[in-house]
Structures are given as structure tokens and as C-alpha cells.
Motif scaffolding. Structure first.
Motif, mmCIF file in Angstrom:
data_model
loop_
_atom_site.group_PDB
_atom_site.id
_atom_site.type_symbol
_atom_site.label_atom_id
_atom_site.label_comp_id
_atom_site.label_asym_id
_atom_site.label_seq_id
_atom_site.Cartn_x
_atom_site.Cartn_y
_atom_site.Cartn_z
ATOM 1 N N UNK A 96 -1.384 -15.340 -11.016
ATOM 2 C CA UNK A 96 -0.445 -16.423 -11.323
ATOM 3 C C UNK A 96 0.960 -16.053 -10.870
ATOM 4 N N UNK A 97 1.283 -14.761 -10.905
ATOM 5 C CA UNK A 97 2.609 -14.292 -10.483
ATOM 6 C C UNK A 97 2.605 -13.775 -9.054
ATOM 7 N N UNK A 98 1.490 -13.254 -8.590
ATOM 8 C CA UNK A 98 1.359 -12.680 -7.242
ATOM 9 C C UNK A 98 0.381 -13.533 -6.449
ATOM 10 N N UNK A 99 0.764 -14.744 -6.173
ATOM 11 C CA UNK A 99 -0.166 -15.732 -5.652
ATOM 12 C C UNK A 99 -0.002 -16.065 -4.181
ATOM 13 N N UNK A 100 0.976 -15.476 -3.529
ATOM 14 C CA UNK A 100 1.289 -15.858 -2.154
ATOM 15 C C UNK A 100 0.582 -15.039 -1.096
ATOM 16 N N UNK A 101 0.736 -15.490 0.117
ATOM 17 C CA UNK A 101 0.110 -14.841 1.271
ATOM 18 C C UNK A 101 0.590 -13.405 1.444
ATOM 19 N N UNK A 102 1.872 -13.152 1.204
ATOM 20 C CA UNK A 102 2.390 -11.789 1.360
ATOM 21 C C UNK A 102 1.774 -10.836 0.343
ATOM 22 N N UNK A 103 1.512 -11.320 -0.866
ATOM 23 C CA UNK A 103 0.879 -10.492 -1.888
ATOM 24 C C UNK A 103 -0.543 -10.106 -1.467
ATOM 25 N N UNK A 104 -1.276 -11.044 -0.922
ATOM 26 C CA UNK A 104 -2.655 -10.770 -0.500
ATOM 27 C C UNK A 104 -2.673 -9.940 0.776
ATOM 28 N N UNK A 105 -1.718 -10.133 1.663
ATOM 29 C CA UNK A 105 -1.628 -9.276 2.856
ATOM 30 C C UNK A 105 -1.395 -7.826 2.444
ATOM 31 N N UNK A 106 -0.556 -7.630 1.460
ATOM 32 C CA UNK A 106 -0.305 -6.285 0.944
ATOM 33 C C UNK A 106 -1.589 -5.693 0.361
ATOM 34 N N UNK A 107 -2.313 -6.494 -0.386
ATOM 35 C CA UNK A 107 -3.592 -6.044 -0.941
ATOM 36 C C UNK A 107 -4.560 -5.674 0.179
ATOM 37 N N UNK A 108 -4.641 -6.509 1.213
ATOM 38 C CA UNK A 108 -5.557 -6.253 2.338
ATOM 39 C C UNK A 108 -5.250 -4.935 3.033
ATOM 40 N N UNK A 109 -3.974 -4.575 3.107
ATOM 41 C CA UNK A 109 -3.606 -3.299 3.731
ATOM 42 C C UNK A 109 -4.018 -2.119 2.857
ATOM 43 N N UNK A 110 -3.936 -2.288 1.536
ATOM 44 C CA UNK A 110 -4.197 -1.189 0.610
ATOM 45 C C UNK A 110 -5.687 -0.932 0.359
ATOM 46 N N UNK A 111 -6.540 -1.936 0.540
ATOM 47 C CA UNK A 111 -7.959 -1.751 0.210
ATOM 48 C C UNK A 111 -8.638 -0.718 1.105
ATOM 49 N N UNK A 112 -8.071 -0.456 2.251
ATOM 50 C CA UNK A 112 -8.705 0.496 3.161
ATOM 51 C C UNK A 112 -8.485 1.951 2.766
ATOM 52 N N UNK A 113 -7.533 2.191 1.856
ATOM 53 C CA UNK A 113 -7.312 3.552 1.371
ATOM 54 C C UNK A 113 -8.412 3.910 0.383
ATOM 55 N N UNK A 114 -8.924 5.107 0.493
ATOM 56 C CA UNK A 114 -9.989 5.572 -0.387
ATOM 57 C C UNK A 114 -9.472 5.707 -1.822
ATOM 58 N N UNK A 115 -10.375 5.631 -2.801
ATOM 59 C CA UNK A 115 -9.954 5.842 -4.191
ATOM 60 C C UNK A 115 -9.339 7.227 -4.373
ATOM 61 N N UNK A 116 -8.403 7.351 -5.302
ATOM 62 C CA UNK A 116 -7.729 8.630 -5.551
ATOM 63 C C UNK A 116 -8.695 9.671 -6.106
ATOM 64 N N UNK A 117 -9.502 9.294 -7.106
ATOM 65 C CA UNK A 117 -10.441 10.262 -7.669
ATOM 66 C C UNK A 117 -11.746 9.642 -8.137
ATOM 67 N N UNK A 118 -11.858 8.346 -8.110
ATOM 68 C CA UNK A 118 -13.064 7.661 -8.575
ATOM 69 C C UNK A 118 -13.996 7.369 -7.412
ATOM 70 N N UNK A 119 -15.195 6.903 -7.753
ATOM 71 C CA UNK A 119 -16.141 6.496 -6.715
ATOM 72 C C UNK A 119 -15.714 5.162 -6.101
ATOM 73 N N UNK A 120 -15.170 4.277 -6.949
ATOM 74 C CA UNK A 120 -14.775 2.942 -6.503
ATOM 75 C C UNK A 120 -13.328 2.645 -6.889
ATOM 76 N N UNK A 121 -12.677 1.904 -6.017
ATOM 77 C CA UNK A 121 -11.380 1.318 -6.343
ATOM 78 C C UNK A 121 -11.696 -0.116 -6.769
ATOM 79 N N UNK A 122 -11.301 -0.475 -7.983
ATOM 80 C CA UNK A 122 -11.631 -1.784 -8.540
ATOM 81 C C UNK A 122 -10.366 -2.631 -8.627
ATOM 82 N N UNK A 123 -10.429 -3.813 -8.029
ATOM 83 C CA UNK A 123 -9.332 -4.772 -8.072
ATOM 84 C C UNK A 123 -9.724 -5.920 -8.991
#
Length: 183
Positions: A96-123
Motif C-alpha cells: 500500500x505504501x510501496x506500490x509503484x514501478x520503482x519499488x518493484x524494480x528495486x525488488x527485482x534487482x534484489x531478488x537475485x542476491x542469495x539469502x544471507x544465511x537461510x535456504x530461502x529469501x522470502x518476500x
């Protein structure tokens, strides 16, 4: 320090989620059989356990010593980090607060980074129906070809407002109102 009522009594295991037995059973089976989907859609009225279930699922897939039937142990350091809100591998986004294209573009860039210590990164995208059309289109590309280490959980009270293309890429769970007897 006082704790907010809903956090104090938030369920910590799937078998504690009241009134959503079929949802909890299906998720437990998926986790115990290592057949977790890459994207989930949790939809239903407010207060039915969508976000709580999403957080339990995040713990269950990342738990270091899971219990039988797909439940997290809630005592390993990864479960504790998720519960306490300090895990780098659980990202909760208020759509509701992060609803724009720039917010999702930022998310799309970050999903490719591996999880810090878990098996899965959960969004967890809460109130996912609030995404703009352009943001939903940008999210669609990531839902179509997600990295193997990412799980998306879209929570919404208004699933009919989401594009059918996004709904079709998610495993859908409809949460029901809790009956007075269950309360």
C-alpha cells in the motif's frame, strides 16, 4: 515495554492458526515433502491469519531442525531471527505504501542476491492488490522466472483487484472468516 495484542498472541506454528485447517494442512504437507511453490497468494478478510501464516511458512522453509509434518521448531537461530524481525532473508513489503514501478524494480534487482544465511529469501507483499498496473507488470516478470532461492507470498484482502496473470503464477489459498465457535 508493552507488546501489541496481536503480536503477543500471534500463532507460531501452523497447527495454531485458528479456522484455517485446510490451508495449514496443505502448507505443512508441502514443506514436509519439500514441494514448496515459488509464489503464494493468501487472500481473505482482515484478521484471518494471512500474514501470520506467511511468517510461519518463512520459518518452516528455513528452519534448521524442523519438526515432523512441516512445522518449524521455533528455537533455532533462524526461526528466532524471523520471529524477532531481524532476519535479512525475510523481507516484508507494505504494497500500500510501496506500490509503484520503482519499488518493484528495486525488488527485482534484489531478488537475485542469495539469502544471507537461510535456504530461502522470502518476500511477503502485504496488501498486494494496491500495486499500480505498471508495478504489477514488473512483478509479473519476476514471478514468471524467479531465482530458485526466492519465495513470494502475496497477501491481500481483495484478490479480484490483482491481474489474472499474477494470480495464475501463484498457488492460491483462500482464508475464511473465523467462526465464533473457533474464537
Amino acid at each position: 515495554m508493552s507488546e501489541v495484542f496481536y503480536r503477543k498472541w500471534r500463532p507460531r506454528r501452523l497447527d495454531q492458526v485458528v479456522g484455517q485447517e485446510s490451508v495449514a494442512r496443505t502448507i505443512r504437507n508441502a514443506v514436509s515433502q519439500d514441494r514448496v511453490a515459488h509464489a503464494y497468494l493468501f487472500c481473505g478478510p482482515r484478521g484471518t491469519g494471512k500474514t501470520s501464516t506467511a511468517r510461519i511458512l518463512a520459518r518452516a522453509v528455513n528452519c534448521l531442525s524442523p519438526l515432523e509434518e512441516g512445522e518449524p521448531d521455533n528455537s533455532c537461530h533462524l526461526c528466532q531471527a524471523i520471529t524477532e524481525g531481524r532476519s535479512l532473508d525475510l523481507i516484508e513489503i507494505d504494497a500500500a505504501s510501496n506500490r509503484g514501478i520503482d519499488d518493484i524494480r528495486s525488488l527485482r534487482e534484489k531478488v537475485h542476491f542469495a539469502p544471507a544465511e537461510s535456504a530461502y529469501k522470502v518476500y511477503i507483499l502485504d496488501e498486494a492488490h494496491m500495486l499500480t498496473d505498471a508495478a504489477a507488470d514488473a512483478l509479473l516478470k519476476t514471478l514468471e522466472e524467479p531465482p530458485g532461492h526466492v519465495i513470494f507470498i502475496l497477501a491481500t484482502t481483495e484478490a479480484h483487484k490483482l491481474p489474472s496473470t499474477i494470480i495464475s503464477r501463484c498457488q492460491r489459498f483462500d482464508f475464511r472468516r473465523i467462526t465464533p465457535t473457533d474464537i
